[in-house]
Write a protein that holds these residues in place. Sequence first.
Motif, PDB file in Angstrom:
ATOM      1  N   VAL A  18       0.869  -1.172   0.000  1.00 41.20           N
ATOM      2  CA  VAL A  18       0.000   0.000   0.000  1.00 41.20           C
ATOM      3  C   VAL A  18       0.906   1.222   0.000  1.00 41.20           C
ATOM      4  O   VAL A  18       1.771   1.361   0.855  1.00 41.20           O
ATOM      5  CB  VAL A  18      -0.923   0.032   1.239  1.00 41.20           C
ATOM      6  CG1 VAL A  18      -1.763   1.307   1.252  1.00 41.20           C
ATOM      7  CG2 VAL A  18      -1.809  -1.198   1.279  1.00 41.20           C
ATOM      8  N   VAL A  19       0.719   2.102  -0.986  1.00 42.54           N
ATOM      9  CA  VAL A  19       1.531   3.301  -1.117  1.00 42.54           C
ATOM     10  C   VAL A  19       0.617   4.510  -0.974  1.00 42.54           C
ATOM     11  O   VAL A  19      -0.372   4.642  -1.698  1.00 42.54           O
ATOM     12  CB  VAL A  19       2.249   3.340  -2.484  1.00 42.54           C
ATOM     13  CG1 VAL A  19       3.037   4.618  -2.645  1.00 42.54           C
ATOM     14  CG2 VAL A  19       3.148   2.126  -2.646  1.00 42.54           C
ATOM     15  N   VAL A  20       0.939   5.389  -0.028  1.00 38.48           N
ATOM     16  CA  VAL A  20       0.196   6.629   0.156  1.00 38.48           C
ATOM     17  C   VAL A  20       0.956   7.712  -0.589  1.00 38.48           C
ATOM     18  O   VAL A  20       2.102   8.002  -0.278  1.00 38.48           O
ATOM     19  CB  VAL A  20       0.056   6.992   1.649  1.00 38.48           C
ATOM     20  CG1 VAL A  20      -0.709   8.298   1.812  1.00 38.48           C
ATOM     21  CG2 VAL A  20      -0.626   5.866   2.418  1.00 38.48           C
ATOM     22  N   ALA A  21       0.333   8.300  -1.614  1.00 38.78           N
ATOM     23  CA  ALA A  21       0.996   9.310  -2.433  1.00 38.78           C
ATOM     24  C   ALA A  21      -0.045  10.250  -3.023  1.00 38.78           C
ATOM     25  O   ALA A  21      -1.220   9.901  -3.136  1.00 38.78           O
ATOM     26  CB  ALA A  21       1.791   8.637  -3.552  1.00 38.78           C
ATOM     27  N   ASP A  22       0.401  11.454  -3.382  1.00 33.38           N
ATOM     28  CA  ASP A  22      -0.494  12.436  -3.979  1.00 33.38           C
ATOM     29  C   ASP A  22      -0.893  12.069  -5.406  1.00 33.38           C
ATOM     30  O   ASP A  22      -1.980  12.392  -5.860  1.00 33.38           O
ATOM     31  CB  ASP A  22       0.159  13.817  -4.006  1.00 33.38           C
ATOM     32  CG  ASP A  22       0.243  14.442  -2.636  1.00 33.38           C
ATOM     33  OD1 ASP A  22      -0.561  14.078  -1.767  1.00 33.38           O
ATOM     34  OD2 ASP A  22       1.121  15.290  -2.436  1.00 33.38           O
ATOM     35  N   THR A  92      -1.053  20.438  -3.338  1.00 34.14           N
ATOM     36  CA  THR A  92      -0.926  19.024  -3.014  1.00 34.14           C
ATOM     37  C   THR A  92      -2.173  18.563  -2.260  1.00 34.14           C
ATOM     38  O   THR A  92      -2.961  19.383  -1.777  1.00 34.14           O
ATOM     39  CB  THR A  92       0.308  18.762  -2.128  1.00 34.14           C
ATOM     40  OG1 THR A  92       0.100  19.387  -0.854  1.00 34.14           O
ATOM     41  CG2 THR A  92       1.585  19.273  -2.772  1.00 34.14           C
ATOM     42  N   ALA A  93      -2.325  17.264  -2.125  1.00 29.30           N
ATOM     43  CA  ALA A  93      -3.452  16.707  -1.371  1.00 29.30           C
ATOM     44  C   ALA A  93      -3.409  17.187   0.077  1.00 29.30           C
ATOM     45  O   ALA A  93      -4.448  17.494   0.671  1.00 29.30           O
ATOM     46  CB  ALA A  93      -3.432  15.187  -1.432  1.00 29.30           C
ATOM     47  N   GLN A  94      -2.215  17.286   0.637  1.00 33.84           N
ATOM     48  CA  GLN A  94      -2.070  17.760   2.014  1.00 33.84           C
ATOM     49  C   GLN A  94      -2.541  19.209   2.133  1.00 33.84           C
ATOM     50  O   GLN A  94      -3.251  19.564   3.084  1.00 33.84           O
ATOM     51  CB  GLN A  94      -0.616  17.645   2.443  1.00 33.84           C
ATOM     52  CG  GLN A  94      -0.361  18.064   3.869  1.00 33.84           C
ATOM     53  CD  GLN A  94       1.106  18.004   4.186  1.00 33.84           C
ATOM     54  OE1 GLN A  94       1.853  18.895   3.779  1.00 33.84           O
ATOM     55  NE2 GLN A  94       1.518  16.953   4.883  1.00 33.84           N
ATOM     56  N   ASP A 118      -7.268  15.311  11.145  1.00 39.59           N
ATOM     57  CA  ASP A 118      -8.010  15.453   9.896  1.00 39.59           C
ATOM     58  C   ASP A 118      -7.111  15.388   8.660  1.00 39.59           C
ATOM     59  O   ASP A 118      -7.459  14.754   7.668  1.00 39.59           O
ATOM     60  CB  ASP A 118      -8.802  16.762   9.906  1.00 39.59           C
ATOM     61  CG  ASP A 118      -9.873  16.798   8.833  1.00 39.59           C
ATOM     62  OD1 ASP A 118     -10.652  15.834   8.744  1.00 39.59           O
ATOM     63  OD2 ASP A 118      -9.924  17.787   8.079  1.00 39.59           O
ATOM     64  N   VAL A 119      -5.957  16.038   8.710  1.00 38.18           N
ATOM     65  CA  VAL A 119      -5.100  16.143   7.524  1.00 38.18           C
ATOM     66  C   VAL A 119      -4.098  15.001   7.432  1.00 38.18           C
ATOM     67  O   VAL A 119      -3.894  14.423   6.373  1.00 38.18           O
ATOM     68  CB  VAL A 119      -4.375  17.507   7.500  1.00 38.18           C
ATOM     69  CG1 VAL A 119      -3.455  17.611   6.290  1.00 38.18           C
ATOM     70  CG2 VAL A 119      -5.385  18.648   7.505  1.00 38.18           C
ATOM     71  N   TRP A 120      -3.471  14.659   8.550  1.00 42.34           N
ATOM     72  CA  TRP A 120      -2.443  13.623   8.533  1.00 42.34           C
ATOM     73  C   TRP A 120      -2.990  12.263   8.937  1.00 42.34           C
ATOM     74  O   TRP A 120      -2.303  11.270   8.826  1.00 42.34           O
ATOM     75  CB  TRP A 120      -1.265  14.019   9.417  1.00 42.34           C
ATOM     76  CG  TRP A 120      -0.366  15.026   8.766  1.00 42.34           C
ATOM     77  CD1 TRP A 120       0.732  14.757   8.015  1.00 42.34           C
ATOM     78  CD2 TRP A 120      -0.502  16.446   8.790  1.00 42.34           C
ATOM     79  NE1 TRP A 120       1.293  15.937   7.573  1.00 42.34           N
ATOM     80  CE2 TRP A 120       0.546  16.981   8.026  1.00 42.34           C
ATOM     81  CE3 TRP A 120      -1.410  17.324   9.372  1.00 42.34           C
ATOM     82  CZ2 TRP A 120       0.722  18.345   7.845  1.00 42.34           C
ATOM     83  CZ3 TRP A 120      -1.250  18.687   9.188  1.00 42.34           C
ATOM     84  CH2 TRP A 120      -0.191  19.182   8.435  1.00 42.34           C
ATOM     85  N   GLY A 121      -4.216  12.226   9.440  1.00 44.98           N
ATOM     86  CA  GLY A 121      -4.842  10.962   9.800  1.00 44.98           C
ATOM     87  C   GLY A 121      -4.210  10.280  10.993  1.00 44.98           C
ATOM     88  O   GLY A 121      -4.255   9.071  11.113  1.00 44.98           O
ATOM     89  N   ALA A 134       3.997  23.276   6.493  1.00 40.64           N
ATOM     90  CA  ALA A 134       2.980  23.048   5.460  1.00 40.64           C
ATOM     91  C   ALA A 134       2.166  24.315   5.217  1.00 40.64           C
ATOM     92  O   ALA A 134       1.875  24.667   4.071  1.00 40.64           O
ATOM     93  CB  ALA A 134       2.069  21.890   5.872  1.00 40.64           C
ATOM     94  N   VAL A 135       1.823  25.013   6.286  1.00 39.52           N
ATOM     95  CA  VAL A 135       1.035  26.246   6.162  1.00 39.52           C
ATOM     96  C   VAL A 135       1.850  27.329   5.470  1.00 39.52           C
ATOM     97  O   VAL A 135       1.332  28.074   4.630  1.00 39.52           O
ATOM     98  CB  VAL A 135       0.527  26.721   7.547  1.00 39.52           C
ATOM     99  CG1 VAL A 135      -0.045  28.124   7.475  1.00 39.52           C
ATOM    100  CG2 VAL A 135      -0.511  25.744   8.071  1.00 39.52           C
ATOM    101  N   ARG A 136       3.138  27.429   5.771  1.00 42.79           N
ATOM    102  CA  ARG A 136       3.997  28.419   5.126  1.00 42.79           C
ATOM    103  C   ARG A 136       4.032  28.189   3.609  1.00 42.79           C
ATOM    104  O   ARG A 136       3.889  29.132   2.821  1.00 42.79           O
ATOM    105  CB  ARG A 136       5.408  28.341   5.725  1.00 42.79           C
ATOM    106  CG  ARG A 136       6.315  29.459   5.337  1.00 42.79           C
ATOM    107  CD  ARG A 136       7.635  29.512   6.110  1.00 42.79           C
ATOM    108  NE  ARG A 136       8.173  28.244   6.577  1.00 42.79           N
ATOM    109  CZ  ARG A 136       8.115  27.803   7.839  1.00 42.79           C
ATOM    110  NH1 ARG A 136       7.535  28.520   8.773  1.00 42.79           N
ATOM    111  NH2 ARG A 136       8.651  26.637   8.170  1.00 42.79           N
TER     112      ARG A 136
END
Length: 171
Positions: A18-22, A92-94, A118-121, A134-136
């Motif tokens: 299982v690969v988590v990627a955008d 990005t998805a993030q 919510d975002v990183w699970g 990430a916000v920057r």
Amino acid sequence: MDRHIQEPPHRHQDAYAVVVADSVDDIGQLNELLDSNLPVLLVRDLRQASRLMDGEETGAKAPRPAPLQVSHLEIRPDEQRALWHGAPLELTAQEIGLLGCLARHGGSVASFQELVQDVWGASCGVDTTVIHSAVRRLRRKLEGAGVDVGIESVRGYGLRITAQELQPSVN
């Protein structure tokens, strides 16, 4: 000359990676690491991976949630898209997840704990410096696209999304 042919490693018939990627492009680098004949399942985020691993039904079509709106920014988390005046933004998805989480709070503060979940699970393991980085990056992209939506930090607690009025430049 004696040639030794290496047999592929024995694997369980139900094994897969299982690969988590955008995007599919992101797994290109993993081809070298996955030098095997394992099937690969690409998912967008940890939540989707968790649902698949838990055996939740993914084929059933749930009604599509309404897009989230902040000023002229439309956020469609289920489609991994954000639009500014109807034009897609390169996020990005993030980053879309961050915008979606903040927009769902409707101008109220989203705590760092809520953002991580919510975002990183995850419930832990993501430091606030990761969130601030990430916000920057997200702020830079929004500013570069002329988006009049801001992300305010509430020191020690979390973030909120705001619709800003663009100030006319003075010459």
